[in-house]
Enzyme design. Sequence first.
Site, PDB file in Angstrom:
ATOM      1  N   SER A 116       0.819  -1.224   0.000  1.00  0.00           N
ATOM      2  CA  SER A 116       0.000   0.000   0.000  1.00  0.00           C
ATOM      3  C   SER A 116       0.844   1.261   0.000  1.00  0.00           C
ATOM      4  O   SER A 116       1.941   1.302   0.580  1.00  0.00           O
ATOM      5  CB  SER A 116      -0.851  -0.018   1.273  1.00  0.00           C
ATOM      6  OG  SER A 116      -1.473   1.235   1.450  1.00  0.00           O
ATOM      7  N   TYR A 140      -1.964   0.627   9.951  1.00  0.00           N
ATOM      8  CA  TYR A 140      -2.200  -0.143   8.724  1.00  0.00           C
ATOM      9  C   TYR A 140      -0.980  -0.040   7.804  1.00  0.00           C
ATOM     10  O   TYR A 140      -0.429  -1.041   7.350  1.00  0.00           O
ATOM     11  CB  TYR A 140      -3.464   0.383   8.020  1.00  0.00           C
ATOM     12  CG  TYR A 140      -3.590  -0.080   6.604  1.00  0.00           C
ATOM     13  CD1 TYR A 140      -3.821  -1.418   6.310  1.00  0.00           C
ATOM     14  CD2 TYR A 140      -3.450   0.820   5.534  1.00  0.00           C
ATOM     15  CE1 TYR A 140      -3.920  -1.845   4.989  1.00  0.00           C
ATOM     16  CE2 TYR A 140      -3.550   0.403   4.227  1.00  0.00           C
ATOM     17  CZ  TYR A 140      -3.779  -0.927   3.954  1.00  0.00           C
ATOM     18  OH  TYR A 140      -3.864  -1.353   2.659  1.00  0.00           O
ATOM     19  N   LYS A 144       1.906  -2.943   6.555  1.00  0.00           N
ATOM     20  CA  LYS A 144       2.267  -3.255   5.156  1.00  0.00           C
ATOM     21  C   LYS A 144       3.777  -3.049   4.939  1.00  0.00           C
ATOM     22  O   LYS A 144       4.414  -3.820   4.211  1.00  0.00           O
ATOM     23  CB  LYS A 144       1.451  -2.384   4.199  1.00  0.00           C
ATOM     24  CG  LYS A 144      -0.042  -2.709   4.190  1.00  0.00           C
ATOM     25  CD  LYS A 144      -0.333  -4.023   3.481  1.00  0.00           C
ATOM     26  CE  LYS A 144      -1.795  -4.350   3.414  1.00  0.00           C
ATOM     27  NZ  LYS A 144      -2.110  -5.579   2.675  1.00  0.00           N
ATOM     28  N   HIS A 186     -14.708   4.093   2.276  1.00  0.00           N
ATOM     29  CA  HIS A 186     -13.979   4.634   1.115  1.00  0.00           C
ATOM     30  C   HIS A 186     -14.772   5.708   0.378  1.00  0.00           C
ATOM     31  O   HIS A 186     -15.999   5.686   0.324  1.00  0.00           O
ATOM     32  CB  HIS A 186     -13.580   3.492   0.177  1.00  0.00           C
ATOM     33  CG  HIS A 186     -12.490   2.649   0.768  1.00  0.00           C
ATOM     34  ND1 HIS A 186     -12.533   1.287   0.811  1.00  0.00           N
ATOM     35  CD2 HIS A 186     -11.342   3.003   1.387  1.00  0.00           C
ATOM     36  CE1 HIS A 186     -11.445   0.827   1.419  1.00  0.00           C
ATOM     37  NE2 HIS A 186     -10.711   1.859   1.781  1.00  0.00           N
ATOM     38  N   PHE A 203     -13.733  14.852   5.112  1.00  0.00           N
ATOM     39  CA  PHE A 203     -12.856  14.788   6.295  1.00  0.00           C
ATOM     40  C   PHE A 203     -11.727  15.810   6.194  1.00  0.00           C
ATOM     41  O   PHE A 203     -10.617  15.495   5.778  1.00  0.00           O
ATOM     42  CB  PHE A 203     -12.279  13.381   6.463  1.00  0.00           C
ATOM     43  CG  PHE A 203     -13.315  12.320   6.735  1.00  0.00           C
ATOM     44  CD1 PHE A 203     -14.417  12.581   7.540  1.00  0.00           C
ATOM     45  CD2 PHE A 203     -13.192  11.049   6.181  1.00  0.00           C
ATOM     46  CE1 PHE A 203     -15.371  11.604   7.798  1.00  0.00           C
ATOM     47  CE2 PHE A 203     -14.146  10.069   6.430  1.00  0.00           C
ATOM     48  CZ  PHE A 203     -15.234  10.348   7.234  1.00  0.00           C
TER      49      PHE A 203
HETATM   50  N1  UDP Z   1     -12.876  10.694   2.651  1.00  0.00           N
HETATM   51  C1  UDP Z   1     -13.851  11.619   2.949  1.00  0.00           C
HETATM   52  N2  UDP Z   1     -15.105  11.146   3.262  1.00  0.00           N
HETATM   53  C2  UDP Z   1     -15.428   9.832   3.258  1.00  0.00           C
HETATM   54  C3  UDP Z   1     -14.406   8.897   2.926  1.00  0.00           C
HETATM   55  C4  UDP Z   1     -13.146   9.360   2.614  1.00  0.00           C
HETATM   56  O1  UDP Z   1     -13.612  12.834   2.975  1.00  0.00           O
HETATM   57  O2  UDP Z   1     -16.577   9.464   3.558  1.00  0.00           O
HETATM   58  C5  UDP Z   1     -11.528  11.165   2.290  1.00  0.00           C
HETATM   59  C6  UDP Z   1     -10.424  10.603   3.182  1.00  0.00           C
HETATM   60  O3  UDP Z   1     -10.207  11.425   4.304  1.00  0.00           O
HETATM   61  C7  UDP Z   1      -9.230  10.594   2.218  1.00  0.00           C
HETATM   62  C8  UDP Z   1      -9.862  10.353   0.848  1.00  0.00           C
HETATM   63  O4  UDP Z   1     -11.237  10.696   0.995  1.00  0.00           O
HETATM   64  O5  UDP Z   1      -8.631  11.866   2.196  1.00  0.00           O
HETATM   65  C9  UDP Z   1      -9.746   8.914   0.397  1.00  0.00           C
HETATM   66  O6  UDP Z   1     -10.149   8.094   1.487  1.00  0.00           O
HETATM   67  P1  UDP Z   1     -10.418   6.543   1.332  1.00  0.00           P
HETATM   68  O7  UDP Z   1     -10.925   6.059   2.664  1.00  0.00           O
HETATM   69  O8  UDP Z   1     -11.279   6.297   0.138  1.00  0.00           O
HETATM   70  O9  UDP Z   1      -8.998   5.927   1.012  1.00  0.00           O
HETATM   71  P2  UDP Z   1      -7.588   6.008   1.794  1.00  0.00           P
HETATM   72  O10 UDP Z   1      -6.865   7.178   1.159  1.00  0.00           O
HETATM   73  O11 UDP Z   1      -7.846   6.160   3.244  1.00  0.00           O
HETATM   74  O12 UDP Z   1      -6.946   4.711   1.454  1.00  0.00           O
END
Ligand code: UDP
Length: 316
Positions: A116, A140, A144, A186, A203
Site C-alpha cells: 500500500s 495499517y 504493510k 472509502h 474529512f
Molecule cells: N474521505 C472523505 N469522506 C469519506 C471517505 C473518505 O472525505 O466518507 C476522504 C479521506 O479522508 C481521504 C480520501 O477521501 O482523504 C480517500 O479516502 P479513502 O478512505 O477512500 O482511502 P484512503 O486514502 O484512506 O486509502
Amino acid sequence: MARILVTGGAGYIGSTAASILVDRGHDVIVFDDLSTGHADSVDPRAEFFEGSLLDPDALRRALVGVSAVVHFAGKSLVGESVEKPDLYHHVNVDGTRNLIDAMKLFAIDRMVFSSSAATYGSPSTSPITEDIQGSPTNPYGQSKLDIDQMIGAVNLSAISLRYFNVAGAHLSPSGWLAERHDPETHLIPNVIKAMVENPLEIFGTDWQTPDGTCVRDYVHVVDLIDAHIKALNNLRHSKHEIINLGSGSGYSVKEVISSAQRVLGRDIPVVNAPRRAGDPATLVASVARAKSILDWQPTKSLDQMISDTQVALGLK
Ligand code: UDP
C-alpha cells in the site's frame, strides 16, 4: 496453467483477481476467513478454502499443489487501524509470516503481495517513488511496510504492489464485484451512497492542498488486477521488487465530488467534518517503475470508476 492461491479472495480486490485469473485459464484456490469478505463474491469457478492466516494448519492444507501465491488477505482500514494497532500487526504481519513459513514447507517461492501507498506516510515529495524512506502515519501502513521488509529478507521471488486508491468494479460472469464494506469508509462508494443516504462527510477542508481537501491517486480495480497478472509473469529468481500502482494523477476530495456530480447528473449533498486520524494530505504515485518493469499503465479514468461503482451498487 498454474495453480494459484489467492488469499483474501472473497474481498473486493481479491475476488476480482480470482475471477480474472480464472478467465485467463488459471486453476485458482481462494483462501479467506470471511471476516470481512463475502462467500458470494468468490468466483464459483474457483475452489474455496475457508481459513485464516492465523491458522498454520489451514494454510498448509490450502497450499498443496500451488505454484504461486497472490496475497491480499489482511485488515485494510486506516481509521480502524488507529483504534486497534495490535490487531493490525497480528493479522497482517504475523499472518503473513505464517503464510511464508507454510510456503517454505512446500518450496513455493513465488508471491505477489498487496502492499500500500500507506507505507510511505506523508512524504514531502510528490509524485512518490518507491525508493523513498517510508514513515507510515498509521498502523495499517506500518503493517504493510513491515511485511514488505519481511518479504525482502527471505528468499522469495516476489513483487510488492503498492496500491494507491483502488476504486471501480468488475463485471464477472456471475455479476458485479464491488466494494461491500460495512460500514463503508472509502470515498467513491460513499460519494455515490450520499445521493440516497446521508450527506458525504468531507474529512478536513484545512489540509495543505490547493482546495484544502486531501489529494489521492485513484486506480481502477480491473487495471490493478491486470498489473498483478503482469507481476506474476515477471517474478524473477529470488528477487523482491516494490512497484507502485496508481495513475500518476491526483484528485482532491472536492474534485472527486465534482466528477461524480457530472457523471451521475445528480447533486451530492456534503457536510464538512473534522480530519480523519491517520490521513496524509497528498498521495500521488510515480508510475514509472510499473511501466518499465511490468509494461503496465492504467487505461480507465476516474469517471469510469465512478460510473462502474454506481452500476455495481445498483444506485441509479
Ligand atoms: N474521505 C472523505 N469522506 C469519506 C471517505 C473518505 O472525505 O466518507 C476522504 C479521506 O479522508 C481521504 C480520501 O477521501 O482523504 C480517500 O479516502 P479513502 O478512505 O477512500 O482511502 P484512503 O486514502 O484512506 O486509502
